[in-house]
Design a protein around this motif. Structure first.
Motif, mmCIF file in Angstrom:
data_model
loop_
_atom_site.group_PDB
_atom_site.id
_atom_site.type_symbol
_atom_site.label_atom_id
_atom_site.label_comp_id
_atom_site.label_asym_id
_atom_site.label_seq_id
_atom_site.Cartn_x
_atom_site.Cartn_y
_atom_site.Cartn_z
ATOM 1 N N ASN A 52 32.629 34.580 35.027
ATOM 2 C CA ASN A 52 34.064 34.882 34.996
ATOM 3 C C ASN A 52 34.870 33.611 34.808
ATOM 4 O O ASN A 52 35.822 33.587 34.027
ATOM 5 C CB ASN A 52 34.486 35.577 36.293
ATOM 6 C CG ASN A 52 33.955 36.986 36.383
ATOM 7 O OD1 ASN A 52 33.480 37.540 35.397
ATOM 8 N ND2 ASN A 52 34.005 37.563 37.563
ATOM 9 N N ALA A 53 34.505 32.595 35.534
ATOM 10 C CA ALA A 53 35.230 31.328 35.430
ATOM 11 C C ALA A 53 35.099 30.763 34.017
ATOM 12 O O ALA A 53 36.071 30.268 33.444
ATOM 13 C CB ALA A 53 34.694 30.332 36.454
ATOM 14 N N ARG A 54 33.906 30.866 33.478
ATOM 15 C CA ARG A 54 33.716 30.366 32.112
ATOM 16 C C ARG A 54 34.545 31.172 31.122
ATOM 17 O O ARG A 54 35.142 30.634 30.202
ATOM 18 C CB ARG A 54 32.236 30.437 31.734
ATOM 19 C CG ARG A 54 31.391 29.323 32.269
ATOM 20 C CD ARG A 54 30.061 29.265 31.528
ATOM 21 N NE ARG A 54 29.379 30.558 31.502
ATOM 22 C CZ ARG A 54 28.542 30.976 32.440
ATOM 23 N NH1 ARG A 54 28.275 30.201 33.474
ATOM 24 N NH2 ARG A 54 27.968 32.153 32.357
ATOM 25 N N GLU A 55 34.559 32.455 31.349
ATOM 26 C CA GLU A 55 35.300 33.316 30.444
ATOM 27 C C GLU A 55 36.795 33.003 30.504
ATOM 28 O O GLU A 55 37.468 32.947 29.486
ATOM 29 C CB GLU A 55 35.049 34.784 30.805
ATOM 30 C CG GLU A 55 35.775 35.773 29.923
ATOM 31 C CD GLU A 55 35.303 35.742 28.471
ATOM 32 O OE1 GLU A 55 34.290 35.087 28.176
ATOM 33 O OE2 GLU A 55 35.969 36.367 27.631
ATOM 34 N N ARG A 56 37.261 32.784 31.707
ATOM 35 C CA ARG A 56 38.674 32.397 31.842
ATOM 36 C C ARG A 56 38.937 31.105 31.089
ATOM 37 O O ARG A 56 39.899 30.986 30.334
ATOM 38 C CB ARG A 56 39.020 32.209 33.318
ATOM 39 C CG ARG A 56 39.509 33.446 34.023
ATOM 40 C CD ARG A 56 40.246 33.079 35.303
ATOM 41 N NE ARG A 56 39.453 32.239 36.196
ATOM 42 C CZ ARG A 56 38.582 32.688 37.077
ATOM 43 N NH1 ARG A 56 38.375 33.981 37.180
ATOM 44 N NH2 ARG A 56 37.904 31.868 37.848
ATOM 45 N N SER A 57 38.069 30.163 31.333
ATOM 46 C CA SER A 57 38.226 28.864 30.689
ATOM 47 C C SER A 57 38.180 28.998 29.164
ATOM 48 O O SER A 57 38.952 28.371 28.442
ATOM 49 C CB SER A 57 37.130 27.925 31.179
ATOM 50 O OG SER A 57 37.081 26.768 30.396
ATOM 51 N N ARG A 58 37.274 29.831 28.732
ATOM 52 C CA ARG A 58 37.152 30.032 27.289
ATOM 53 C C ARG A 58 38.426 30.633 26.704
ATOM 54 O O ARG A 58 38.914 30.195 25.662
ATOM 55 C CB ARG A 58 35.964 30.962 27.008
ATOM 56 C CG ARG A 58 35.492 30.959 25.582
ATOM 57 C CD ARG A 58 34.322 31.912 25.413
ATOM 58 N NE ARG A 58 34.726 33.307 25.540
ATOM 59 C CZ ARG A 58 35.200 34.052 24.552
ATOM 60 N NH1 ARG A 58 35.324 33.529 23.349
ATOM 61 N NH2 ARG A 58 35.541 35.308 24.747
ATOM 62 N N MET A 59 38.945 31.603 27.399
ATOM 63 C CA MET A 59 40.164 32.234 26.916
ATOM 64 C C MET A 59 41.344 31.267 26.971
ATOM 65 O O MET A 59 42.220 31.299 26.106
ATOM 66 C CB MET A 59 40.477 33.491 27.735
ATOM 67 C CG MET A 59 39.454 34.592 27.586
ATOM 68 S SD MET A 59 39.048 34.956 25.874
ATOM 69 C CE MET A 59 40.583 35.610 25.283
ATOM 70 N N HIS A 60 41.343 30.407 27.987
ATOM 71 C CA HIS A 60 42.404 29.401 28.043
ATOM 72 C C HIS A 60 42.287 28.446 26.854
ATOM 73 O O HIS A 60 43.289 28.042 26.270
ATOM 74 C CB HIS A 60 42.330 28.623 29.357
ATOM 75 C CG HIS A 60 42.752 29.427 30.539
ATOM 76 N ND1 HIS A 60 42.615 28.986 31.829
ATOM 77 C CD2 HIS A 60 43.288 30.669 30.627
ATOM 78 C CE1 HIS A 60 43.062 29.913 32.667
ATOM 79 N NE2 HIS A 60 43.457 30.948 31.955
ATOM 80 N N GLY A 61 41.057 28.100 26.522
ATOM 81 C CA GLY A 61 40.852 27.245 25.353
ATOM 82 C C GLY A 61 41.336 27.918 24.083
ATOM 83 O O GLY A 61 41.967 27.291 23.219
ATOM 84 N N LEU A 62 41.047 29.199 24.026
ATOM 85 C CA LEU A 62 41.497 29.967 22.864
ATOM 86 C C LEU A 62 43.021 29.982 22.807
ATOM 87 O O LEU A 62 43.628 29.813 21.740
ATOM 88 C CB LEU A 62 40.952 31.393 22.962
ATOM 89 C CG LEU A 62 41.186 32.307 21.772
ATOM 90 C CD1 LEU A 62 40.527 31.758 20.527
ATOM 91 C CD2 LEU A 62 40.653 33.699 22.080
ATOM 92 N N ASN A 63 43.632 30.172 23.943
ATOM 93 C CA ASN A 63 45.094 30.197 23.984
ATOM 94 C C ASN A 63 45.687 28.833 23.662
ATOM 95 O O ASN A 63 46.735 28.750 23.023
ATOM 96 C CB ASN A 63 45.571 30.681 25.355
ATOM 97 C CG ASN A 63 45.297 32.146 25.570
ATOM 98 O OD1 ASN A 63 45.180 32.899 24.611
ATOM 99 N ND2 ASN A 63 45.158 32.558 26.806
ATOM 100 N N ASP A 64 45.017 27.792 24.124
ATOM 101 C CA ASP A 64 45.497 26.448 23.794
ATOM 102 C C ASP A 64 45.441 26.230 22.283
ATOM 103 O O ASP A 64 46.348 25.644 21.693
ATOM 104 C CB ASP A 64 44.645 25.392 24.504
ATOM 105 C CG ASP A 64 44.926 25.354 26.001
ATOM 106 O OD1 ASP A 64 45.957 25.918 26.422
ATOM 107 O OD2 ASP A 64 44.110 24.782 26.752
ATOM 108 N N ALA A 65 44.366 26.697 21.703
ATOM 109 C CA ALA A 65 44.239 26.566 20.249
ATOM 110 C C ALA A 65 45.340 27.352 19.548
ATOM 111 O O ALA A 65 45.907 26.906 18.545
ATOM 112 C CB ALA A 65 42.858 27.050 19.802
ATOM 113 N N LEU A 66 45.647 28.495 20.094
ATOM 114 C CA LEU A 66 46.731 29.294 19.516
ATOM 115 C C LEU A 66 48.066 28.578 19.662
ATOM 116 O O LEU A 66 48.904 28.626 18.768
ATOM 117 C CB LEU A 66 46.791 30.659 20.199
ATOM 118 C CG LEU A 66 45.996 31.757 19.511
ATOM 119 C CD1 LEU A 66 45.908 32.978 20.415
ATOM 120 C CD2 LEU A 66 46.609 32.137 18.179
#
Length: 347
Positions: A97-111
DNA sequence: TAGGCCATCTGGTCCT
DNA sequence: AGGACCAGATGGCCTA
Protein backbone atom coordinates in the motif's frame (compact mmCIF):
# COMPACT_ATOMS: atom_id res chain seq x y z
CA UNK A 1 -13.68 -8.48 -8.32
CA UNK A 2 -15.21 -7.78 -5.02
CA UNK A 3 -13.50 -5.48 -2.67
CA UNK A 4 -12.99 -6.99 0.67
CA UNK A 5 -14.47 -5.20 3.60
CA UNK A 6 -12.12 -2.89 5.32
CA UNK A 7 -10.98 -3.17 8.82
CA UNK A 8 -12.47 -1.30 11.67
CA UNK A 9 -10.74 1.76 13.08
CA UNK A 10 -9.67 -0.25 16.04
CA UNK A 11 -7.87 -2.64 13.77
CA UNK A 12 -5.87 0.17 12.39
CA UNK A 13 -4.29 1.29 15.57
CA UNK A 14 -3.49 -2.26 16.41
CA UNK A 15 -2.02 -2.74 13.03
CA UNK A 16 0.09 0.36 13.19
CA UNK A 17 1.41 -0.40 16.58
CA UNK A 18 2.10 -3.98 15.78
CA UNK A 19 3.90 -3.11 12.60
CA UNK A 20 5.66 -0.05 13.86
CA UNK A 21 3.99 1.81 11.04
CA UNK A 22 5.20 5.26 11.69
CA UNK A 23 3.73 8.45 10.45
CA UNK A 24 6.66 8.99 8.18
CA UNK A 25 5.56 5.97 6.27
CA UNK A 26 2.24 7.61 5.63
CA UNK A 27 3.31 11.13 5.03
CA UNK A 28 3.78 12.12 1.47
CA UNK A 29 6.57 14.31 0.19
CA UNK A 30 4.37 17.35 0.16
CA UNK A 31 3.05 16.49 3.53
CA UNK A 32 -0.64 16.95 2.98
CA UNK A 33 -1.74 14.42 0.47
CA UNK A 34 -1.85 11.44 2.70
CA UNK A 35 -4.18 11.56 5.60
CA UNK A 36 -3.02 10.37 8.92
CA UNK A 37 -3.92 6.88 9.70
CA UNK A 38 -6.65 7.83 12.09
CA UNK A 39 -8.27 9.94 9.43
CA UNK A 40 -8.66 7.27 6.88
CA UNK A 41 -12.15 6.82 5.63
CA UNK A 42 -13.41 3.44 6.57
CA UNK A 43 -12.87 1.98 3.16
CA UNK A 44 -9.31 3.26 3.06
CA UNK A 45 -8.20 1.97 6.35
CA UNK A 46 -5.67 -0.74 6.11
CA UNK A 47 -7.15 -4.12 6.51
CA UNK A 48 -5.99 -6.35 9.19
CA UNK A 49 -5.10 -9.09 6.85
CA UNK A 50 -4.97 -12.58 8.03
CA UNK A 51 -7.65 -11.86 10.52
CA UNK A 52 -10.05 -14.33 11.98
CA UNK A 53 -12.18 -13.94 8.90
CA UNK A 54 -9.48 -15.37 6.78
CA UNK A 55 -9.05 -18.34 9.03
CA UNK A 56 -12.77 -18.94 9.01
CA UNK A 57 -12.70 -18.76 5.26
CA UNK A 58 -10.15 -21.51 5.19
CA UNK A 59 -12.22 -23.65 7.43
CA UNK A 60 -15.33 -23.09 5.36
CA UNK A 61 -13.57 -24.64 2.45
CA UNK A 62 -13.19 -27.82 4.37
CA UNK A 63 -16.74 -28.10 5.56
CA UNK A 64 -19.76 -27.80 3.32
CA UNK A 65 -22.89 -25.87 4.11
CA UNK A 66 -24.73 -28.93 5.25
CA UNK A 67 -21.93 -29.89 7.50
CA UNK A 68 -20.69 -32.68 5.28
CA UNK A 69 -17.12 -32.85 4.19
CA UNK A 70 -16.64 -31.03 0.92
CA UNK A 71 -14.87 -32.85 -1.91
CA UNK A 72 -11.16 -32.36 -1.95
CA UNK A 73 -10.05 -29.45 -4.06
CA UNK A 74 -7.78 -30.01 -6.97
CA UNK A 75 -4.68 -28.08 -7.66
CA UNK A 76 -2.03 -26.94 -5.30
CA UNK A 77 -3.08 -27.20 -1.76
CA UNK A 78 -3.52 -23.92 -0.04
CA UNK A 79 -0.84 -23.31 2.47
CA UNK A 80 -2.06 -23.09 5.94
CA UNK A 81 -2.31 -19.61 7.29
CA UNK A 82 -0.06 -19.80 10.25
CA UNK A 83 0.21 -16.81 12.49
CA UNK A 84 3.65 -16.06 11.16
CA UNK A 85 2.40 -16.28 7.61
CA UNK A 86 -0.52 -14.05 8.36
CA UNK A 87 1.84 -11.54 9.82
CA UNK A 88 4.11 -11.66 6.79
CA UNK A 89 1.14 -11.29 4.51
CA UNK A 90 -0.10 -8.33 6.44
CA UNK A 91 3.25 -6.63 6.46
CA UNK A 92 3.56 -7.21 2.77
CA UNK A 93 0.16 -5.73 2.15
CA UNK A 94 0.94 -2.67 4.21
CA UNK A 95 4.23 -2.19 2.42
CA UNK A 96 2.52 -2.66 -0.90
CA UNK A 97 0.00 0.00 0.00
CA UNK A 98 2.76 2.40 0.90
CA UNK A 99 4.53 1.67 -2.34
CA UNK A 100 1.36 2.14 -4.28
CA UNK A 101 0.75 5.47 -2.63
CA UNK A 102 4.27 6.52 -3.37
CA UNK A 103 3.93 5.38 -6.93
CA UNK A 104 0.77 7.34 -7.42
CA UNK A 105 2.38 10.38 -5.87
CA UNK A 106 5.21 10.02 -8.35
CA UNK A 107 2.69 9.79 -11.12
CA UNK A 108 0.97 12.91 -9.87
CA UNK A 109 4.26 14.74 -9.59
CA UNK A 110 4.96 13.85 -13.18
CA UNK A 111 1.56 15.15 -14.12
CA UNK A 112 2.31 18.37 -12.29
CA UNK A 113 5.52 18.67 -14.23
CA UNK A 114 3.58 18.13 -17.38
CA UNK A 115 1.07 20.78 -16.37
CA UNK A 116 3.87 23.22 -15.75
CA UNK A 117 5.00 23.09 -19.36
CA UNK A 118 1.55 23.31 -20.82
CA UNK A 119 0.62 26.56 -22.52
CA UNK A 120 -1.75 27.35 -19.73
CA UNK A 121 -0.25 26.62 -16.40
CA UNK A 122 -1.93 27.76 -13.27
CA UNK A 123 -1.40 26.51 -9.79
CA UNK A 124 -4.69 27.99 -8.81
CA UNK A 125 -6.72 26.24 -11.44
CA UNK A 126 -5.11 22.94 -12.16
CA UNK A 127 -6.10 20.96 -15.16
CA UNK A 128 -7.52 17.61 -14.34
CA UNK A 129 -5.40 14.58 -15.10
CA UNK A 130 -7.31 13.61 -18.17
CA UNK A 131 -7.40 17.15 -19.50
CA UNK A 132 -3.69 17.50 -18.87
CA UNK A 133 -3.01 14.44 -20.95
CA UNK A 134 -5.35 15.54 -23.70
CA UNK A 135 -3.87 18.99 -23.83
CA UNK A 136 -0.36 17.56 -23.83
CA UNK A 137 -1.32 15.37 -26.74
CA UNK A 138 -2.80 18.32 -28.58
CA UNK A 139 0.14 20.51 -27.79
CA UNK A 140 2.64 18.05 -29.19
CA UNK A 141 0.44 17.47 -32.15
CA UNK A 142 0.02 21.19 -32.82
CA UNK A 143 3.70 21.89 -32.45
CA UNK A 144 4.48 19.06 -34.80
CA UNK A 145 2.20 20.66 -37.33
CA UNK A 146 4.02 23.92 -36.89
CA UNK A 147 7.33 22.25 -37.56
CA UNK A 148 6.23 20.01 -40.36
CA UNK A 149 3.83 22.11 -42.30
CA UNK A 150 5.01 25.52 -41.30
CA UNK A 151 1.63 26.30 -39.92
CA UNK A 152 1.68 29.47 -37.93
CA UNK A 153 1.20 29.12 -34.21
CA UNK A 154 -0.94 32.17 -34.48
CA UNK A 155 -3.24 30.50 -36.89
CA UNK A 156 -6.75 29.50 -36.28
CA UNK A 157 -5.86 25.86 -36.78
CA UNK A 158 -3.25 25.89 -34.07
CA UNK A 159 -5.69 26.90 -31.42
CA UNK A 160 -8.23 24.52 -32.78
CA UNK A 161 -5.76 21.74 -32.44
CA UNK A 162 -4.94 22.70 -28.91
CA UNK A 163 -8.56 22.64 -27.93
CA UNK A 164 -9.48 19.51 -29.77
CA UNK A 165 -11.36 17.13 -27.56
CA UNK A 166 -10.95 19.26 -24.50
CA UNK A 167 -13.83 20.14 -22.27
CA UNK A 168 -15.25 23.57 -22.66
CA UNK A 169 -13.74 24.91 -19.45
CA UNK A 170 -10.34 23.69 -20.51
CA UNK A 171 -10.79 25.16 -23.95
CA UNK A 172 -11.68 28.39 -22.31
CA UNK A 173 -8.63 28.16 -20.16
CA UNK A 174 -6.38 27.56 -23.10
CA UNK A 175 -7.91 30.34 -25.09
CA UNK A 176 -7.68 32.68 -22.18
CA UNK A 177 -4.08 31.84 -21.55
CA UNK A 178 -3.29 32.42 -25.18
CA UNK A 179 -4.78 35.84 -24.70
CA UNK A 180 -7.16 34.96 -27.43
CA UNK A 181 -9.45 37.87 -27.41
CA UNK A 182 -12.06 39.31 -29.67
CA UNK A 183 -10.36 42.66 -29.67
CA UNK A 184 -9.36 42.88 -33.26
CA UNK A 185 -11.86 40.70 -34.94
CA UNK A 186 -14.71 41.81 -32.86
CA UNK A 187 -14.19 45.36 -33.72
CA UNK A 188 -13.80 44.43 -37.31
CA UNK A 189 -17.02 42.60 -37.08
CA UNK A 190 -18.72 45.59 -35.64
CA UNK A 191 -17.31 47.49 -38.53
CA UNK A 192 -19.05 45.21 -40.88
CA UNK A 193 -22.25 45.18 -38.96
CA UNK A 194 -22.38 48.80 -38.14
CA UNK A 195 -20.65 50.12 -41.15
CA UNK A 196 -18.38 52.25 -39.07
CA UNK A 197 -15.02 52.51 -40.71
CA UNK A 198 -11.87 52.89 -38.77
CA UNK A 199 -13.42 51.71 -35.59
CA UNK A 200 -11.38 49.83 -33.12
CA UNK A 201 -8.10 51.58 -33.38
CA UNK A 202 -6.39 53.23 -30.51
CA UNK A 203 -8.58 56.23 -30.87
CA UNK A 204 -11.38 54.48 -32.51
CA UNK A 205 -14.45 52.83 -31.23
CA UNK A 206 -15.22 53.39 -27.62
CA UNK A 207 -15.60 49.69 -27.29
CA UNK A 208 -12.03 49.16 -28.21
CA UNK A 209 -10.19 47.57 -25.40
CA UNK A 210 -8.14 49.58 -23.09
CA UNK A 211 -4.85 48.14 -23.80
CA UNK A 212 -2.00 47.22 -21.66
CA UNK A 213 -2.23 47.94 -18.06
CA UNK A 214 -5.30 45.96 -17.39
CA UNK A 215 -5.09 42.62 -15.79
CA UNK A 216 -4.55 39.42 -17.53
CA UNK A 217 -6.71 36.47 -16.68
CA UNK A 218 -6.16 34.98 -13.31
CA UNK A 219 -6.35 31.48 -14.59
CA UNK A 220 -2.93 30.97 -15.98
CA UNK A 221 -0.21 32.37 -18.02
CA UNK A 222 1.73 31.67 -21.07
CA UNK A 223 5.34 31.76 -20.18
CA UNK A 224 7.89 32.98 -22.63
CA UNK A 225 9.64 29.73 -22.15
CA UNK A 226 6.67 27.98 -23.59
CA UNK A 227 8.25 28.01 -26.90
CA UNK A 228 6.08 30.01 -29.17
CA UNK A 229 5.35 33.65 -29.14
CA UNK A 230 1.71 33.07 -28.69
CA UNK A 231 1.63 36.02 -26.44
CA UNK A 232 1.10 38.12 -29.47
CA UNK A 233 -1.79 36.08 -30.61
CA UNK A 234 -4.47 38.42 -31.69
CA UNK A 235 -7.13 35.96 -32.49
CA UNK A 236 -8.06 34.59 -35.83
CA UNK A 237 -11.14 34.45 -37.84
CA UNK A 238 -13.44 32.06 -36.11
CA UNK A 239 -16.41 32.96 -38.12
CA UNK A 240 -16.80 29.66 -39.84
CA UNK A 241 -15.09 27.45 -37.41
CA UNK A 242 -15.82 25.42 -34.41
CA UNK A 243 -13.47 24.01 -31.86
CA UNK A 244 -14.36 20.55 -32.95
CA UNK A 245 -13.39 20.99 -36.49
CA UNK A 246 -9.86 20.82 -37.61
CA UNK A 247 -8.11 21.97 -40.64
CA UNK A 248 -7.72 19.44 -43.38
CA UNK A 249 -4.15 18.88 -42.36
CA UNK A 250 -5.07 17.67 -38.95
CA UNK A 251 -5.50 14.02 -38.22
CA UNK A 252 -8.64 12.68 -36.69
CA UNK A 253 -8.85 12.55 -32.97
CA UNK A 254 -10.57 9.80 -31.19
CA UNK A 255 -11.35 11.66 -28.06
CA UNK A 256 -14.69 13.10 -27.23
CA UNK A 257 -15.44 16.30 -28.93
CA UNK A 258 -15.78 19.54 -27.17
CA UNK A 259 -19.41 20.35 -26.75
CA UNK A 260 -20.59 23.24 -28.85
CA UNK A 261 -19.57 26.42 -27.23
CA UNK A 262 -22.33 28.70 -26.34
CA UNK A 263 -22.47 32.20 -25.20
CA UNK A 264 -22.80 31.92 -21.53
CA UNK A 265 -21.81 35.42 -20.72
CA UNK A 266 -19.40 34.48 -18.03
CA UNK A 267 -17.69 37.67 -17.23
CA UNK A 268 -16.07 38.75 -14.11
CA UNK A 269 -15.43 42.26 -13.13
CA UNK A 270 -11.77 42.67 -12.80
CA UNK A 271 -10.18 45.25 -10.65
CA UNK A 272 -6.86 46.96 -10.91
CA UNK A 273 -3.98 44.91 -12.11
CA UNK A 274 -1.29 43.75 -9.86
CA UNK A 275 2.04 45.45 -10.41
CA UNK A 276 3.30 42.26 -11.92
CA UNK A 277 0.42 42.08 -14.32
CA UNK A 278 0.59 45.72 -15.15
CA UNK A 279 4.14 45.59 -16.28
CA UNK A 280 3.48 42.75 -18.61
CA UNK A 281 2.92 43.66 -22.15
CA UNK A 282 0.01 41.63 -23.28
CA UNK A 283 -2.64 41.57 -25.89
CA UNK A 284 -5.88 43.21 -25.00
CA UNK A 285 -8.12 40.71 -23.43
CA UNK A 286 -11.88 40.56 -23.45
CA UNK A 287 -11.77 40.91 -19.74
CA UNK A 288 -10.62 44.39 -20.40
CA UNK A 289 -13.79 45.00 -22.26
CA UNK A 290 -15.67 43.83 -19.25
CA UNK A 291 -13.69 46.19 -17.17
CA UNK A 292 -14.40 48.96 -19.57
CA UNK A 293 -18.03 48.26 -19.93
CA UNK A 294 -18.56 47.98 -16.25
CA UNK A 295 -17.99 51.68 -16.16
CA UNK A 296 -19.22 52.65 -19.60
CA UNK A 297 -22.82 52.30 -20.67
CA UNK A 298 -23.54 50.63 -23.91
CA UNK A 299 -24.29 51.56 -26.53
CA UNK A 300 -21.94 54.44 -26.34
CA UNK A 301 -23.08 57.78 -27.52
CA UNK A 302 -20.83 57.62 -30.53
CA UNK A 303 -22.81 54.67 -31.75
CA UNK A 304 -26.14 56.23 -31.15
CA UNK A 305 -28.47 55.57 -33.98
CA UNK A 306 -26.70 52.47 -35.12
CA UNK A 307 -28.61 49.23 -35.11
CA UNK A 308 -28.37 47.50 -31.82
CA UNK A 309 -26.25 44.41 -32.17
CA UNK A 310 -27.59 41.09 -31.08
CA UNK A 311 -26.12 37.89 -29.86
CA UNK A 312 -23.42 38.27 -27.33
CA UNK A 313 -24.33 39.99 -24.10
CA UNK A 314 -21.43 42.31 -24.47
CA UNK A 315 -21.28 42.63 -28.19
CA UNK A 316 -24.42 40.97 -29.32
CA UNK A 317 -23.80 41.74 -32.93
CA UNK A 318 -20.70 39.67 -32.94
CA UNK A 319 -20.77 36.28 -34.50
CA UNK A 320 -17.49 35.39 -32.87
CA UNK A 321 -19.01 33.22 -30.31
CA UNK A 322 -16.12 30.89 -29.86
CA UNK A 323 -13.36 33.23 -28.87
CA UNK A 324 -15.63 35.34 -26.83
CA UNK A 325 -16.96 32.49 -24.89
CA UNK A 326 -13.68 30.73 -24.66
CA UNK A 327 -12.02 33.75 -23.28
CA UNK A 328 -14.69 34.71 -20.88
CA UNK A 329 -15.76 31.39 -19.59
CA UNK A 330 -13.23 31.07 -16.77
CA UNK A 331 -14.68 34.03 -15.06
CA UNK A 332 -17.54 33.45 -12.78
CA UNK A 333 -20.15 33.99 -11.71
CA UNK A 334 -21.70 34.37 -15.04
CA UNK A 335 -24.74 36.22 -13.97
CA UNK A 336 -22.83 39.23 -12.74
CA UNK A 337 -22.10 40.83 -16.03
CA UNK A 338 -24.86 39.11 -17.88
CA UNK A 339 -27.36 40.75 -15.64
CA UNK A 340 -25.41 43.93 -15.86
CA UNK A 341 -25.60 43.86 -19.56
CA UNK A 342 -29.27 43.14 -19.60
CA UNK A 343 -29.86 46.07 -17.37
CA UNK A 344 -27.70 48.19 -19.60
CA UNK A 345 -29.66 47.07 -22.60
CA UNK A 346 -32.96 47.62 -20.98
CA UNK A 347 -32.08 51.24 -20.44
C1' DT B 1 -28.37 16.30 -5.37
C1' DA B 2 -25.90 14.39 -9.27
C1' DG B 3 -21.69 14.11 -11.48
C1' DG B 4 -16.72 14.80 -11.98
C1' DC B 5 -12.40 14.26 -9.97
C1' DC B 6 -9.46 12.44 -6.71
C1' DA B 7 -6.78 9.49 -3.22
C1' DT B 8 -6.51 5.26 -1.39
C1' DC B 9 -6.87 0.26 -0.67
C1' DT B 10 -6.87 -4.08 -2.72
C1' DG B 11 -6.00 -8.37 -5.30
C1' DG B 12 -4.35 -10.09 -9.65
C1' DT B 13 -0.62 -10.54 -12.96
C1' DC B 14 3.94 -10.31 -14.62
C1' DC B 15 8.73 -10.04 -13.93
C1' DT B 16 13.20 -10.40 -11.47
C1' DA C 1 9.39 -13.92 -2.35
C1' DG C 2 8.82 -9.46 -3.43
C1' DG C 3 8.32 -5.36 -6.35
C1' DA C 4 5.99 -2.88 -10.21
C1' DC C 5 2.01 -2.18 -12.57
C1' DC C 6 -2.83 -2.30 -13.26
C1' DA C 7 -7.80 -1.91 -12.77
C1' DG C 8 -11.87 -2.16 -9.73
C1' DA C 9 -14.10 -0.36 -5.74
C1' DT C 10 -15.18 3.16 -2.56
C1' DG C 11 -15.99 7.45 -0.16
C1' DG C 12 -14.65 12.45 0.22
C1' DC C 13 -14.69 16.93 -1.81
C1' DC C 14 -16.31 20.30 -4.89
C1' DT C 15 -19.32 22.48 -8.18
C1' DA C 16 -23.28 23.31 -11.15
Amino acid sequence: MMTKPYGKPGDVTELVSSLGWMEEDLSSPDGDRTPEIGHYPLHRRPVELGSDDMEEEEEEEEVGLDGEKAPKRRGPKKKKMTKARQERFRVRRVKANARERSRMHGLNDALDNLRSVMPCYSKAQKLSKIETLRLAHNYIWALSEVLESGQSPESHGFVEMLCKGLSQPTSNLVAGCLQLGPSSMLINKLDEKCGVPGVGGPQGHPISYPSPGLPSPPYGSLEASHLLHLKGFKGANYENSSPNECSSTTPPYDGPLTPPLSISGNFALKQEPSPHEAERNFTPHPTHATHYISSHPYPPSSLAGLPAPQGHPLFPGSRFELPLDMAFEPFTPSHIVTSQMSSIYSE
